[in-house]
Design an enzyme around this catalytic site. Structure first.
Site, PDB file in Angstrom:
ATOM      1  N   ASP A   1       0.833  -1.078  -0.012  1.00  0.00           N
ATOM      2  CA  ASP A   1       0.094   0.039  -0.048  1.00  0.00           C
ATOM      3  C   ASP A   1       0.808   1.289  -0.208  1.00  0.00           C
ATOM      4  OD1 ASP A   1      -2.155  -1.822   0.289  1.00  0.00           O
ATOM      5  OD2 ASP A   1      -2.970  -0.653   1.858  1.00  0.00           O
ATOM      6  N   ASP A   2       0.198   2.412  -0.456  1.00  0.00           N
ATOM      7  CA  ASP A   2       0.571   3.813  -0.185  1.00  0.00           C
ATOM      8  C   ASP A   2       1.663   4.256  -1.244  1.00  0.00           C
ATOM      9  OD1 ASP A   2      -1.440   3.629   1.660  1.00  0.00           O
ATOM     10  OD2 ASP A   2       0.257   4.004   3.211  1.00  0.00           O
TER      11      ASP A   2
ATOM     12  N   HIS B   1      -5.862   2.889  -4.326  1.00  0.00           N
ATOM     13  CA  HIS B   1      -5.899   3.027  -2.871  1.00  0.00           C
ATOM     14  C   HIS B   1      -6.358   4.566  -2.802  1.00  0.00           C
ATOM     15  CE1 HIS B   1      -5.245   1.942   1.086  1.00  0.00           C
ATOM     16  NE2 HIS B   1      -4.117   2.455   1.170  1.00  0.00           N
TER      17      HIS B   1
ATOM     18  N   HIS C   1      -5.601   9.428   0.182  1.00  0.00           N
ATOM     19  CA  HIS C   1      -5.561   8.385   1.549  1.00  0.00           C
ATOM     20  C   HIS C   1      -6.414   9.004   2.560  1.00  0.00           C
ATOM     21  CE1 HIS C   1      -4.224   5.583   4.553  1.00  0.00           C
ATOM     22  NE2 HIS C   1      -3.460   4.732   3.421  1.00  0.00           N
TER      23      HIS C   1
ATOM     24  N   HIS D   1       3.711  -1.925   3.535  1.00  0.00           N
ATOM     25  CA  HIS D   1       3.628  -0.914   2.856  1.00  0.00           C
ATOM     26  C   HIS D   1       4.969  -0.767   2.101  1.00  0.00           C
ATOM     27  CE1 HIS D   1       0.352  -0.316   5.930  1.00  0.00           C
ATOM     28  NE2 HIS D   1      -0.012   0.593   4.986  1.00  0.00           N
TER      29      HIS D   1
END
Length: 488
Positions: free
Chosen positions: A312-313, A363, A367, A454
């Protein structure tokens, strides 16, 4: 939720999202401040306004939690040669996070200490960025902050400027020459007094004090036509119900008042150079290279032991490039849940992910907690990110992961993307220890699990070789989320 019940629920959520999908879109600017008047907030959904191909060697400094009871996410760019503006953003972002968590006064984190201002939303801190100018010897970055523990609307925007010729960080007020400040502020006051909710008292309270007024003039930038737009946070120059207020001064009016730096910033906005040159001492990092694609995946996860690593991210430089090399060594496939603002900055890395045989998924743009947004804002968050992914790879994603796992009927109805949560959370944002991150996955993972990691953390990427080595030895196959779903 029981572990083994998760996969069927995810499939059900995906089918519900498909049947309830909304086909109407929203403008990418639906949450950006509007010209010369009242501004919308949009849950911190800012837009990129420059050609990012001019940026070489930039890295995005990102961090976030996965704790839904205390959601926070911060990001800002680190551009080679602009160390002083990076330091200014770093100081402000870290200060905001410390206040939100309560660590600025000592003691354990308190996560804002209270629910949102209207009582209906929980605490949330989100700091995102957009580039205003990245051309010649001028860099302009806007940070947009949403703090839902604030007594106002919780939205704060601030522009950070870097003067490559002088090698100095410039606040927004530095766009105006010192001997022109009074004339500039006088013109602002006249325009502000025409706004609903603005009185002479509210204006004088913020702009009347020469020593302190620059603190309120912290978000100024030029339009493509050379006009100067000044944004004010809620409750600064007007009464709080008036919301955010902006004033745009025409180019012909403001140009005589500009400082030397302001003139260059105006020129680089209206007529940008082919590249950004801030006199960086080091050579920008090379483009991330794609790794060999392992080819068609014939693994039958109903028969074999499968696991879906998800990251993620990102994308992040150089961390994601290092991760791709580790995955290639084991011919392991993964799913990357990318953040739109990072995709727009690093499309080459996303292309390398796809060409290396991995799955790219959505995603959100920056965020936020999607359940705190309106349907239009949710659509904007996801559609802008999908567009950025398609621009980078030529393909649209089919999956999305809601930040913090926050999803409800409104989120599902706002998109046709299928939602993906996780079975194993490494909590790598808490423990920046490769050995601990690796051990969490190795000790907790079971067949057909979805694992959350991540790739913005070097320590998390450093944990991947041990995960791949150990679980491969135990007979696991590393597959994408879509392949796992399709073969169960």
């Amino acid at each position: 939720m029981p572990r083994r019940a998760l996969a069927p629920v995810l499939l059900l959520l995906g089918s519900l999202a498909l049947t309830a999908a909304c086909s109407t879109g929203s403008s990418p600017a639906d949450s950006a401040p509007s010209p010369d008047g009242r501004s919308g907030t949009g849950g911190n959904d800012t837009g990129t306004q420059v050609d990012l191909t001019r940026l070489k060697g930039v890295s995005i400094v990102s961090d976030s939690s996965t704790d839904r009871s205390c959601p926070w996410a911060t990001s800002y760019p680190d551009v080679p040669g602009a160390d002083k503006v990076t330091a200014a953003m770093k100081k402000d972002v870290e200060g905001r996070l410390a206040v939100f968590l309560g660590t600025d006064i000592g003691g354990p984190p308190s996560c804002g200490g209270s629910p949102g201002a209207d009582g209906s939303e929980g605490p949330e801190l989100n700091v995102s960025f957009s580039f205003l100018v990245a051309s010649g010897d001028v860099l302009g970055v806007r940070l947009a902050t949403v703090d839902r523990t604030s007594n106002a609307d919780g939205v704060d925007t601030r522009a950070y400027w870097y003067d490559g010729a002088a090698k100095k960080y410039r606040p927004s007020s530095g766009l105006i020459a010192d001997d022109s400040r009074d004339a500039f502020v006088s013109a602002l006051k006249k325009r502000l007094l025409k706004r609903e909710g603005v009185t002479s008292d509210t204006v004088e309270a913020s702009l009347g004090d020469r020593e302190n007024r620059d603190a309120y003039l912290d978000d100024m930038a030029f339009t493509a036509d050379g006009d100067l737009k000044v944004d004010f946070d809620r409750g600064t120059v007007g009464v709080p119900p008036a919301g955010r207020i902006s004033v745009t001064l025409p180019k012909s009016t403001v140009t005589p008042w500009l400082s030397d730096f302001g003139s260059r910033a105006q020129q680089q906005t209206t007529d940008p150079d082919d590249k950004l040159d801030l006199g960086a001492a080091h050579t920008p990092a090379p483009t991330v290279a794609a790794q060999p694609d392992p080819g068609e995946d014939t693994t039958d996860c109903s028969q074999a032991k499968c696991i879906a690593l998800t990251f993620d991210d990102g994308p992040a430089a150089p961390e994601t490039g290092t991760l791709l090399k580790y995955l290639a060594q084991y011919k392991a496939r993964a799913t990357f849940f990318v953040v739109g603002q990072n995709v727009a900055t690093h499309p080459d890395i996303v292309r390398a992910e796809m060409k290396s045989g991995h799955e790219i998924a959505n995603h959100s743009w920056n965020h936020p907690v999607l359940t705190n947004l309106t349907p239009a804002q949710i659509r904007s968050q996801l559609e802008r990110t999908t567009a950025a992914i398609k621009d980078a790879t030529g393909q649209e994603p089919t999956l999305f992961r809601p930040p913090y796992g926050a999803i409800d009927d409104r989120v599902k109805a706002a998109t046709s993307l299928s939602p993906v949560l996780w079975d194993v959370d490494t909590l790598d944002w808490k423990s920046h220890d490769p050995a601990k991150v690796a051990q969490t996955v190795i000790s907790q993972a079971e067949p057909n699990d979805v694992v959350l990691v991540h790739d913005i953390h070097p320590t998390s990427v450093a944990a991947v070789p041990e995960i791949l080595r150990t679980l491969t030895a135990r007979g696991y196959h590393f597959v994408t989320v879509s392949h796992l779903r399709a073969t169960l």
